[in-house]
Design a protein around this motif. Sequence first.
Motif, PDB file in Angstrom:
ATOM      1  N   ALA A  90      18.421 106.449 -80.668  1.00  0.00           N
ATOM      2  CA  ALA A  90      18.158 105.027 -80.484  1.00  0.00           C
ATOM      3  C   ALA A  90      19.348 104.365 -79.808  1.00  0.00           C
ATOM      4  O   ALA A  90      20.474 104.434 -80.314  1.00  0.00           O
ATOM      5  N   TYR A  91      19.105 103.744 -78.663  1.00  0.00           N
ATOM      6  CA  TYR A  91      20.142 103.029 -77.929  1.00  0.00           C
ATOM      7  C   TYR A  91      20.078 101.548 -78.279  1.00  0.00           C
ATOM      8  O   TYR A  91      19.047 100.904 -78.098  1.00  0.00           O
ATOM      9  N   TYR A  92      21.205 101.031 -78.754  1.00  0.00           N
ATOM     10  CA  TYR A  92      21.282  99.614 -79.109  1.00  0.00           C
ATOM     11  C   TYR A  92      22.124  98.930 -78.045  1.00  0.00           C
ATOM     12  O   TYR A  92      23.352  99.040 -78.031  1.00  0.00           O
ATOM     13  N   LEU A  93      21.451  98.228 -77.129  1.00  0.00           N
ATOM     14  CA  LEU A  93      22.114  97.583 -75.992  1.00  0.00           C
ATOM     15  C   LEU A  93      21.898  96.086 -76.047  1.00  0.00           C
ATOM     16  O   LEU A  93      21.652  95.423 -75.041  1.00  0.00           O
ATOM     17  N   ILE A  94      22.020  95.543 -77.242  1.00  0.00           N
ATOM     18  CA  ILE A  94      21.775  94.119 -77.471  1.00  0.00           C
ATOM     19  C   ILE A  94      23.085  93.466 -77.868  1.00  0.00           C
ATOM     20  O   ILE A  94      23.826  93.964 -78.712  1.00  0.00           O
ATOM     21  N   HIS A  95      23.388  92.350 -77.224  1.00  0.00           N
ATOM     22  CA  HIS A  95      24.532  91.541 -77.628  1.00  0.00           C
ATOM     23  C   HIS A  95      24.276  90.110 -77.208  1.00  0.00           C
ATOM     24  O   HIS A  95      23.920  89.844 -76.059  1.00  0.00           O
ATOM     25  N   SER A  96      24.453  89.214 -78.141  1.00  0.00           N
ATOM     26  CA  SER A  96      24.200  87.809 -77.852  1.00  0.00           C
ATOM     27  C   SER A  96      25.343  87.218 -77.036  1.00  0.00           C
ATOM     28  O   SER A  96      26.512  87.408 -77.359  1.00  0.00           O
ATOM     29  N   LEU A  97      24.980  86.520 -75.964  1.00  0.00           N
ATOM     30  CA  LEU A  97      25.964  85.758 -75.201  1.00  0.00           C
ATOM     31  C   LEU A  97      25.838  84.271 -75.495  1.00  0.00           C
ATOM     32  O   LEU A  97      26.346  83.438 -74.771  1.00  0.00           O
ATOM     33  N   HIS A 107      35.405  77.198 -67.301  1.00  0.00           N
ATOM     34  CA  HIS A 107      34.878  76.069 -66.518  1.00  0.00           C
ATOM     35  C   HIS A 107      35.204  76.252 -65.040  1.00  0.00           C
ATOM     36  O   HIS A 107      34.401  75.927 -64.164  1.00  0.00           O
ATOM     37  N   TRP A 108      36.387  76.756 -64.756  1.00  0.00           N
ATOM     38  CA  TRP A 108      36.791  77.014 -63.373  1.00  0.00           C
ATOM     39  C   TRP A 108      35.879  78.063 -62.740  1.00  0.00           C
ATOM     40  O   TRP A 108      35.408  77.895 -61.612  1.00  0.00           O
ATOM     41  N   VAL A 109      35.599  79.152 -63.470  1.00  0.00           N
ATOM     42  CA  VAL A 109      34.693  80.182 -62.961  1.00  0.00           C
ATOM     43  C   VAL A 109      33.306  79.598 -62.727  1.00  0.00           C
ATOM     44  O   VAL A 109      32.651  79.873 -61.715  1.00  0.00           O
ATOM     45  N   PRO A 121      26.884  81.431 -65.010  1.00  0.00           N
ATOM     46  CA  PRO A 121      26.817  80.299 -65.942  1.00  0.00           C
ATOM     47  C   PRO A 121      28.008  80.280 -66.895  1.00  0.00           C
ATOM     48  O   PRO A 121      28.562  81.316 -67.256  1.00  0.00           O
ATOM     49  N   HIS A 122      28.382  79.075 -67.324  1.00  0.00           N
ATOM     50  CA  HIS A 122      29.536  78.910 -68.202  1.00  0.00           C
ATOM     51  C   HIS A 122      29.375  79.695 -69.494  1.00  0.00           C
ATOM     52  O   HIS A 122      30.342  80.280 -70.002  1.00  0.00           O
ATOM     53  N   ARG A 123      28.159  79.726 -70.037  1.00  0.00           N
ATOM     54  CA  ARG A 123      27.953  80.421 -71.311  1.00  0.00           C
ATOM     55  C   ARG A 123      28.214  81.920 -71.190  1.00  0.00           C
ATOM     56  O   ARG A 123      28.520  82.586 -72.192  1.00  0.00           O
ATOM     57  N   ILE A 124      28.088  82.463 -69.986  1.00  0.00           N
ATOM     58  CA  ILE A 124      28.394  83.874 -69.750  1.00  0.00           C
ATOM     59  C   ILE A 124      29.842  84.035 -69.320  1.00  0.00           C
ATOM     60  O   ILE A 124      30.522  84.981 -69.718  1.00  0.00           O
ATOM     61  N   LEU A 181      33.256  86.411 -70.975  1.00  0.00           N
ATOM     62  CA  LEU A 181      33.865  87.341 -70.019  1.00  0.00           C
ATOM     63  C   LEU A 181      35.352  87.062 -69.877  1.00  0.00           C
ATOM     64  O   LEU A 181      36.185  87.975 -69.894  1.00  0.00           O
ATOM     65  N   VAL A 182      35.693  85.782 -69.727  1.00  0.00           N
ATOM     66  CA  VAL A 182      37.098  85.408 -69.582  1.00  0.00           C
ATOM     67  C   VAL A 182      37.862  85.731 -70.863  1.00  0.00           C
ATOM     68  O   VAL A 182      38.981  86.252 -70.828  1.00  0.00           O
ATOM     69  N   GLU A 183      37.261  85.429 -72.003  1.00  0.00           N
ATOM     70  CA  GLU A 183      37.936  85.701 -73.275  1.00  0.00           C
ATOM     71  C   GLU A 183      38.227  87.184 -73.462  1.00  0.00           C
ATOM     72  O   GLU A 183      39.222  87.564 -74.073  1.00  0.00           O
ATOM     73  N   SER A 184      37.380  88.044 -72.901  1.00  0.00           N
ATOM     74  CA  SER A 184      37.602  89.483 -73.027  1.00  0.00           C
ATOM     75  C   SER A 184      38.750  89.960 -72.164  1.00  0.00           C
ATOM     76  O   SER A 184      39.241  91.085 -72.344  1.00  0.00           O
TER      77      SER A 184
END
Length: 506
Positions: free
Chosen positions: A73-80, A249-251, A258-261, A265-268
């Motif tokens: 079983a592949y679990y490829l779910i992550h909430s953004l 916000h700059w990205v 989108p900012h929510r994505i 990404l930036v935090e990582s």
Amino acid sequence: MSGSPLVLVTGATGYVGGRLVPELLRAGYRVRALARHPERLGGQPWRDEVEVVRGDALDEDAVRAALDGVDVAYYLIHSLASGPRFEALDREAARLFAREARDARVGRIVYLGGLHPDEATLSPHMRSRREVGEIFLASGVPTTVLRAAVILGSGSASFEMLRYLTERLPAMITPRWVRNRIQPIAVRDVLRYLVGVAALPPHVSRAFDIGGPDVLTYTDMMQRYAAVAGLGRRVILPLNVLSPGLSAHWVGLVTPVPHRIAKPLVESLVHEVVATDDDIRAWVPDPPEGRLGFDRAVELALQRVKEATVLTRWSSASLPGTPSDPLPSDPEWAGGSLYVDERATPVRASPEHLWSVIQGIGGENGWYSWPLAWSVRGWLDRFSGGPGLTRGRRDPARVTVGDALDWWRVEEVQELRLLRLRAEMKVPGMAWLELRVEQDPVGRTLFRQRAVFHPRGLPGEAYWLAVLPFHAFVFGGMQQNVALAAERLERERAAEPQRAVSQQAA
């Protein structure tokens, strides 16, 4: 195939999941997909080869049905998503999946998480991804957690952020995280690991770091992307003033991500993300040619534009050719800037007469719109070193692939259906003109015309904006005048028998 192992892929409508399914099919597995919206899989070329279960990761009955009889079983779910509840929802979904997998005696869970330093204070999203991996490892089901940093491939959110920042900003002031070291990995290597770990023995239950052969700073990645894409060297000035929130916000301002994505990404990227072990290679060995390096991964991600496959349809393809290719499930903002001017006009003439006009376009026949504008653009092209309008055409009535039509090159011909031209004029990007003969639902002949432009860097973006006001005259005029020419040809051909009879009578 009935005796082949059955695998479940969750997140099949996502970036990695949509590419993993055809790789598993090629490897001989039977595939089942769990999807909240199965209709979103309709455009996938592999849709008829998999079993689909409708359901949400928090729907206990759907998860239980999806895991029934599954070997891997592949679990490829992550909430953004953002907000106070997303970590709790990730935790609840992972616990439900782990419990049902254990009850169904699933042979292995495979989870794709994020690469992160073990001792660092993580962002909420990275903290949640780590927690999900820990839940699966403690589930009692043999589990493989693969931890990756930036995934390189057309459609990957982290790659698209890199693409747009580099292409649109020849000079930029950047936050300090652009100096952190990152170990990116090509999407085809991610998929190779995902498929390979399905066959691990039951006693192997652990996390593995995965990465490509290059360790780079984000600045290095932007400069090397620019070099591969044929852009000039970027001027990058890191400052210590932009927080991850401001960076997101700059990205969002500079790119269509989108900012929510952009925010997770930036935090990582706030921490250095470099693999601390390469144990995975003992279980899933490198291919003879080795893992893909950064430059080659970028080349593959850009290949669809270089080959003009921006104009093809996935529904007409078989299984995807390469994992870096775009899929219909990719977000609309993925794939780089691609500007389209599309028009359609009903024509009171047969498809044969419309096609006759289309394949005779260019050269002495002209381009059926605003001759002065075409002449001026031709002279400008000649002045800048391009062919201008001097090449004409080889045959006044017919075209074949490879022919020159003024500053265009014939790229594809489908008799009575399609003429596709690639621009060889001097422009900061790549351009195509596609002329189609179709029929509308009531049987009328339809002339469909599409101009496509893929800009190269900021000059390309500026060029598109500069010529956009003239499209109504140039492309709109072409639409009307090609249609009128086809209708005139229809009338002339219809009148020929009558003229012949009149001449005989005289």
